[in-house]
Design a protein around this motif. Structure first.
Motif, PDB file in Angstrom:
ATOM      1  N   GLU A   1       0.829  -1.198   0.000  1.00 42.30           N
ATOM      2  CA  GLU A   1       0.000   0.000   0.000  1.00 42.30           C
ATOM      3  C   GLU A   1       0.870   1.257   0.000  1.00 42.30           C
ATOM      4  OE1 GLU A   1      -3.379   2.103   2.838  1.00 42.30           O
ATOM      5  OE2 GLU A   1      -2.956  -0.054   3.050  1.00 42.30           O
ATOM      6  N   ILE A   2       1.942   1.219   0.829  1.00 45.97           N
ATOM      7  CA  ILE A   2       2.863   2.361   0.878  1.00 45.97           C
ATOM      8  C   ILE A   2       3.573   2.542  -0.469  1.00 45.97           C
ATOM      9  CG2 ILE A   2       5.011   3.212   1.927  1.00 45.97           C
ATOM     10  CD1 ILE A   2       4.085   1.893   4.542  1.00 45.97           C
ATOM     11  N   LEU A   3       3.985   1.413  -1.051  1.00 43.28           N
ATOM     12  CA  LEU A   3       4.655   1.478  -2.360  1.00 43.28           C
ATOM     13  C   LEU A   3       3.754   2.117  -3.406  1.00 43.28           C
ATOM     14  CD1 LEU A   3       6.536  -1.935  -2.649  1.00 43.28           C
ATOM     15  CD2 LEU A   3       7.560   0.334  -2.766  1.00 43.28           C
ATOM     16  N   GLU A   4       2.485   1.710  -3.382  1.00 45.04           N
ATOM     17  CA  GLU A   4       1.543   2.266  -4.360  1.00 45.04           C
ATOM     18  C   GLU A   4       1.353   3.771  -4.158  1.00 45.04           C
ATOM     19  OE1 GLU A   4       0.214   0.841  -7.007  1.00 45.04           O
ATOM     20  OE2 GLU A   4       1.446  -0.926  -6.494  1.00 45.04           O
ATOM     21  N   LYS A   5       1.287   4.177  -2.877  1.00 44.85           N
ATOM     22  CA  LYS A   5       1.133   5.602  -2.580  1.00 44.85           C
ATOM     23  C   LYS A   5       2.360   6.396  -3.029  1.00 44.85           C
ATOM     24  CE  LYS A   5      -2.051   5.247   1.334  1.00 44.85           C
ATOM     25  NZ  LYS A   5      -2.234   5.480   2.785  1.00 44.85           N
ATOM     26  N   LYS A   6       3.560   5.800  -2.793  1.00 46.80           N
ATOM     27  CA  LYS A   6       4.791   6.476  -3.194  1.00 46.80           C
ATOM     28  C   LYS A   6       4.897   6.552  -4.729  1.00 46.80           C
ATOM     29  CE  LYS A   6       7.705   5.831   0.899  1.00 46.80           C
ATOM     30  NZ  LYS A   6       8.285   7.171   1.011  1.00 46.80           N
ATOM     31  N   LYS A   7       4.443   5.483  -5.369  1.00 45.22           N
ATOM     32  CA  LYS A   7       4.433   5.509  -6.835  1.00 45.22           C
ATOM     33  C   LYS A   7       3.522   6.620  -7.360  1.00 45.22           C
ATOM     34  CE  LYS A   7       5.497   0.625  -7.628  1.00 45.22           C
ATOM     35  NZ  LYS A   7       4.958  -0.675  -8.099  1.00 45.22           N
ATOM     36  N   GLU A   8       2.379   6.771  -6.700  1.00 41.72           N
ATOM     37  CA  GLU A   8       1.443   7.814  -7.072  1.00 41.72           C
ATOM     38  C   GLU A   8       2.063   9.199  -6.874  1.00 41.72           C
ATOM     39  OE1 GLU A   8      -1.803   9.579  -8.607  1.00 41.72           O
ATOM     40  OE2 GLU A   8      -1.362   7.415  -8.579  1.00 41.72           O
ATOM     41  N   LEU A   9       2.815   9.344  -5.755  1.00 40.30           N
ATOM     42  CA  LEU A   9       3.494  10.613  -5.499  1.00 40.30           C
ATOM     43  C   LEU A   9       4.561  10.894  -6.555  1.00 40.30           C
ATOM     44  CD1 LEU A   9       3.915  10.393  -1.606  1.00 40.30           C
ATOM     45  CD2 LEU A   9       2.401  11.945  -2.861  1.00 40.30           C
ATOM     46  N   LEU A  10       5.262   9.812  -6.965  1.00 46.93           N
ATOM     47  CA  LEU A  10       6.275   9.960  -8.028  1.00 46.93           C
ATOM     48  C   LEU A  10       5.627  10.446  -9.322  1.00 46.93           C
ATOM     49  CD1 LEU A  10       9.135   9.625  -9.136  1.00 46.93           C
ATOM     50  CD2 LEU A  10       8.606   7.191  -9.538  1.00 46.93           C
ATOM     51  N   LYS A  11       4.462   9.874  -9.657  1.00 47.25           N
ATOM     52  CA  LYS A  11       3.745  10.279 -10.872  1.00 47.25           C
ATOM     53  C   LYS A  11       3.339  11.749 -10.790  1.00 47.25           C
ATOM     54  CE  LYS A  11       1.848   5.766 -12.095  1.00 47.25           C
ATOM     55  NZ  LYS A  11       0.607   4.971 -12.221  1.00 47.25           N
ATOM     56  N   ARG A  12       2.897  12.166  -9.618  1.00 44.13           N
ATOM     57  CA  ARG A  12       2.485  13.556  -9.437  1.00 44.13           C
ATOM     58  C   ARG A  12       3.660  14.504  -9.607  1.00 44.13           C
ATOM     59  NH1 ARG A  12      -0.579  13.655  -3.825  1.00 44.13           N
ATOM     60  NH2 ARG A  12      -0.417  15.914  -4.214  1.00 44.13           N
ATOM     61  N   LEU A  13       4.839  14.063  -9.070  1.00 38.55           N
ATOM     62  CA  LEU A  13       6.035  14.897  -9.221  1.00 38.55           C
ATOM     63  C   LEU A  13       6.470  14.961 -10.687  1.00 38.55           C
ATOM     64  CD1 LEU A  13       8.206  16.590  -7.885  1.00 38.55           C
ATOM     65  CD2 LEU A  13       9.488  14.495  -7.388  1.00 38.55           C
TER      66      LEU A  13
ATOM     67  N   TYR B   1      11.925  -0.720  -3.509  1.00 38.86           N
ATOM     68  CA  TYR B   1      11.811   0.644  -3.019  1.00 38.86           C
ATOM     69  C   TYR B   1      13.046   1.469  -3.378  1.00 38.86           C
ATOM     70  CZ  TYR B   1      11.545   4.570   0.215  1.00 38.86           C
ATOM     71  OH  TYR B   1      11.532   5.835   0.744  1.00 38.86           O
ATOM     72  N   ARG B   2      14.204   0.825  -3.471  1.00 40.16           N
ATOM     73  CA  ARG B   2      15.427   1.562  -3.796  1.00 40.16           C
ATOM     74  C   ARG B   2      15.327   2.228  -5.172  1.00 40.16           C
ATOM     75  NH1 ARG B   2      19.989  -2.838  -1.792  1.00 40.16           N
ATOM     76  NH2 ARG B   2      19.351  -2.847   0.413  1.00 40.16           N
ATOM     77  N   ASP B   3      14.859   1.462  -6.119  1.00 39.85           N
ATOM     78  CA  ASP B   3      14.694   2.028  -7.472  1.00 39.85           C
ATOM     79  C   ASP B   3      13.686   3.163  -7.452  1.00 39.85           C
ATOM     80  OD1 ASP B   3      16.483   0.170  -8.402  1.00 39.85           O
ATOM     81  OD2 ASP B   3      14.927  -1.286  -8.983  1.00 39.85           O
ATOM     82  N   LEU B   4      12.597   2.954  -6.722  1.00 40.35           N
ATOM     83  CA  LEU B   4      11.555   3.979  -6.636  1.00 40.35           C
ATOM     84  C   LEU B   4      12.105   5.252  -5.996  1.00 40.35           C
ATOM     85  CD1 LEU B   4       8.519   4.481  -7.159  1.00 40.35           C
ATOM     86  CD2 LEU B   4       8.108   3.723  -4.811  1.00 40.35           C
ATOM     87  N   LYS B   5      12.900   5.090  -4.950  1.00 37.65           N
ATOM     88  CA  LYS B   5      13.472   6.237  -4.254  1.00 37.65           C
ATOM     89  C   LYS B   5      14.448   6.987  -5.157  1.00 37.65           C
ATOM     90  CE  LYS B   5      15.934   7.497  -0.031  1.00 37.65           C
ATOM     91  NZ  LYS B   5      16.586   7.016   1.199  1.00 37.65           N
ATOM     92  N   ASN B   6      15.261   6.219  -5.901  1.00 35.62           N
ATOM     93  CA  ASN B   6      16.208   6.854  -6.823  1.00 35.62           C
ATOM     94  C   ASN B   6      15.465   7.660  -7.890  1.00 35.62           C
ATOM     95  OD1 ASN B   6      18.400   5.801  -5.484  1.00 35.62           O
ATOM     96  ND2 ASN B   6      18.509   3.934  -6.758  1.00 35.62           N
ATOM     97  N   GLN B   7      14.364   7.074  -8.372  1.00 38.67           N
ATOM     98  CA  GLN B   7      13.559   7.793  -9.385  1.00 38.67           C
ATOM     99  C   GLN B   7      12.978   9.087  -8.789  1.00 38.67           C
ATOM    100  OE1 GLN B   7      10.626   5.281 -11.378  1.00 38.67           O
ATOM    101  NE2 GLN B   7      11.977   3.507 -11.117  1.00 38.67           N
ATOM    102  N   PHE B   8      12.512   8.977  -7.559  1.00 35.86           N
ATOM    103  CA  PHE B   8      11.917  10.137  -6.901  1.00 35.86           C
ATOM    104  C   PHE B   8      12.969  11.230  -6.708  1.00 35.86           C
ATOM    105  CE2 PHE B   8      10.530  12.612  -3.245  1.00 35.86           C
ATOM    106  CZ  PHE B   8       9.225  12.919  -3.600  1.00 35.86           C
ATOM    107  N   ASN B   9      14.178  10.839  -6.220  1.00 31.39           N
ATOM    108  CA  ASN B   9      15.254  11.822  -6.031  1.00 31.39           C
ATOM    109  C   ASN B   9      15.660  12.466  -7.346  1.00 31.39           C
ATOM    110  OD1 ASN B   9      15.359  11.409  -3.286  1.00 31.39           O
ATOM    111  ND2 ASN B   9      16.931   9.800  -3.403  1.00 31.39           N
ATOM    112  N   ALA B  10      15.638  11.664  -8.434  1.00 32.23           N
ATOM    113  CA  ALA B  10      15.977  12.210  -9.755  1.00 32.23           C
ATOM    114  C   ALA B  10      14.961  13.263 -10.170  1.00 32.23           C
ATOM    115  CB  ALA B  10      16.029  11.081 -10.779  1.00 32.23           C
TER     116      ALA B  10
END
Length: 595
Positions: A96-108, A145-154
């Motif tokens: 659930e957290i991963l999905e929410k973070k993915k959604e936040l990444l899309k918004r960014l 999550y590591r890949d997701l976090k790297n994408q978010f930081n990028a």
């Protein structure tokens, strides 16, 4: 933190939503609380074994500790249930957290791709809300999550690059992030004054996470801030590391000290004490070891359990052995006391009803000897029983003294009476008639017996004088030896019947007479067989051998007849006794009826 403070924090956590971070804090706090509980338990047991009242808590302190422990256990059960539910939903929550973070990444990504017509301010507001929500969701340990976090930081870097044209907004944002990072550095520095190292460690980890999640600043500022942060961080981390290193070293020293103390107890357990003094000396040594054990302090729960269990087991061996020894000693003392009390009671009985004084005296002396061999009790108990023994023994021997003093007077009276009887008996003139003379002798014999007996030394001499007078009077009468023998036999039976053990004497006399009668009959048969040989050989009736044989045969017949007569008298005596017993019983029955 003490137990009350730990419990207060756990109660606060109970009101929050359960998560991985709280789970770690709960475990850390619970471990410290349980260490307190174990310390209290060990202290209580050691104080009890040592008999040290000074180190024991007051009833109020004990009650307060019990209440805290009870509340902690209740909370621990609640956390256990929460953890169980959390583990069951863990994967679901993580996804659930991963999905929410993915959604936040899309918004960014959307913000970064949006036309520049949107104002910079609106982009900043959206960007900040996304970052805050991202940080609020926390970190995850999954590989995805590591890949997701790297994408978010990028995307974050891209955002900053895109809005670089608007220097005013960028500077404002950098300033805010710089202040946040400076605040984190100051919080890290303040940890240097925190007294409780476990708090320091927990807060340092939390501040590091805050640092990593903080926003970007100017490059020239970031280097300085980074250096300040990591310099402060390493200082505190080194302090924590140094603390735990020293603590580990101290723990090793304590463990070695405790192992030496355990070995001392083991050596004491090898000694098989058999005396109270030895056990007391051993107990003093064990108490000394316990005091030293308490002074060494405590070690971590993991190490403490193993070393405490070993120490506790050795103490149990010692105190179980001591308990067994003193239980057996108490049983032995009880047996000794029971024997001594029984001796006292028996002597007291003999003092009341001594029976035969000679037999009773022998028994009392034997009981006194048994007392000496029965063992000793504690001094105060032994002294009390000894005083009772002296009391009943003195009572017995005082009564014995009084008895024999009174007996001495009786003896003198009997002795004087028998002397007078001897004087009178010697002057008696026997009638010419044999039957009357024998009857008179019998009457005097009764008088002599009626005078009694006190077993004094001179009585034998007086009895001899009496018998001499009897024989003197008998010599004047025309009576045979057999008649004299029967007269003496009847007088003897009279003495037996007046004796305390008369029945036994009569029975013994019956056995004696029976044996003598059988011997006489056997001898008579042999002599009759011999006479038959003389008749068969046809020898002269005047032969000296025949005359001698006939004389022996005649004497054998007389002996047989004498013992037959005695046997009849004995049977008659028994019949008379039985008739008197029956008569007495009938008389008693008549009296009962009349009454």
């Amino acid at each position: 933190m003490n137990k009350a403070e730990i419990l207060e924090r756990l109660q606060e956590i109970d009101k929050l939503d359960y998560n991985a971070e709280l789970r770690d804090e709960i475990r850390s706090l619970s471990d410290v609380f349980r260490e307190y509980m174990e310390q209290e338990f060990h202290e209580a047991k050691l104080s009890k074994l040592e008999g040290d009242d000074k180190n024991q808590k007051t009833p109020e302190e004990i009650q307060k500790s019990i209440e805290l422990n009870k509340e902690f256990k209740a909370l621990a059960e609640k956390f256990k249930e929460k953890d169980k539910v959390w583990k069951e939903k863990k994967d679901e929550i993580i996804n659930e957290i991963l999905e929410k973070k993915k959604e936040l990444l899309k918004r960014l990504e959307f913000i970064n791709q949006t036309d520049k017509a949107i104002s910079i301010k609106d982009k900043y507001d959206l960007f900040n809300s996304i970052r805050e929500e991202w940080n609020k969701l926390g970190s995850l340990k999954k590989e995805a999550y590591r890949d997701l976090k790297n994408q978010f930081n990028a995307e974050v870097q891209k955002f900053y690059h895109e809005i670089e044209i608007d220097k005013e907004f960028r500077d404002m944002h950098f300033k805010k992030n710089k202040e946040q990072r400076e605040e984190i550095i100051e919080k890290v520095r303040q940890l240097d004054s925190e007294a409780e190292i476990w708090k320091t460690d927990a807060f340092l980890k939390m501040y590091r996470k805050e640092w990593e999640d903080s926003g970007m600043v100017r490059k020239e500022d970031f280097e300085n801030l980074k250096n300040e942060f990591w310099e402060s961080y390493r200082k505190i981390a080194d302090k924590i590391e140094d603390f735990f290193r020293k603590k580990d070293e101290e723990q090793e020293v304590i463990v070695k000290q405790k192992e030496l103390l355990i070995e001392r107890i083991r050596e004491l357990n090898k000694i098989k004490s058999t005396l109270i003094k030895e056990w007391n000396e051993q107990s003093d040594k064990v108490s000394e070891v316990i005091k030293e054990w308490r002074k060494t302090g405590f070690v971590s729960r993991k190490k403490n359990k193993e070393i405490w269990d070993t120490f506790n087991n050795e103490l149990d061996v010692f105190f179980n052995g001591k308990r067994t020894f003193f239980n057996e000693l108490r049983e032995k003392r009880k047996e000794i006391k029971d024997r001594k009390v029984a001796i006292i009671d028996r002597i007291a009985e003999l003092a009341k009803e001594p029976g035969d004084w000679n037999q009773s005296t022998d028994e009392v002396k034997k009981l006194q000897q048994d007392w000496k061999q029965s063992g000793r009790l504690r001094s105060n108990e032994e002294d009390k029983l000894w005083a009772k023994l002296r009391e009943v023994s003195d009572s017995f021997f005082e009564k014995k003294k009084q008895h024999f003093e009174s007996m001495q007077e009786v003896k003198s009276e009997i002795k004087e009476e028998k002397r007078q009887l001897l004087t009178e008996f010697e002057k008696v003139e026997m009638p010419d008639d044999k039957e009357e003379a024998l009857d008179l002798l019998s009457q005097w014999q009764d008088k002599w017996l009626k005078a009694g007996s006190a077993n004094f030394i001179s009585e034998k001499k007086l009895s001899q004088q009496f018998n001499d007078i009897v024989r003197k009077h008998q010599s004047k009468l025309d009576i045979h030896d057999d008649e004299k023998d029967m007269f003496s036999f009847r007088q003897k039976l009279k003495r037996f019947l007046k004796s305390e053990n008369g029945k036994d004497l009569i029975e013994r006399e019956k056995r004696f007479v029976k044996n003598k009668l059988r011997e006489a009959e056997d001898e008579l048969v042999k002599l009759e067989d011999s006479m038959a040989l003389f008749t068969f050989s046809g020898k002269n009736n005047s032969s000296p051998l025949l005359v001698e044989a006939e004389k022996k045969l005649e004497n054998a017949k007389k002996r047989r007849d004498l013992f037959k007569e005695k046997s009849i008298v004995l049977k008659t005596t028994k019949i008379v006794e039985e008739e008197e017993s029956v008569k007495e019983s009938e008389e008693n029955e008549e009296k009962d009826k009349e009454s």
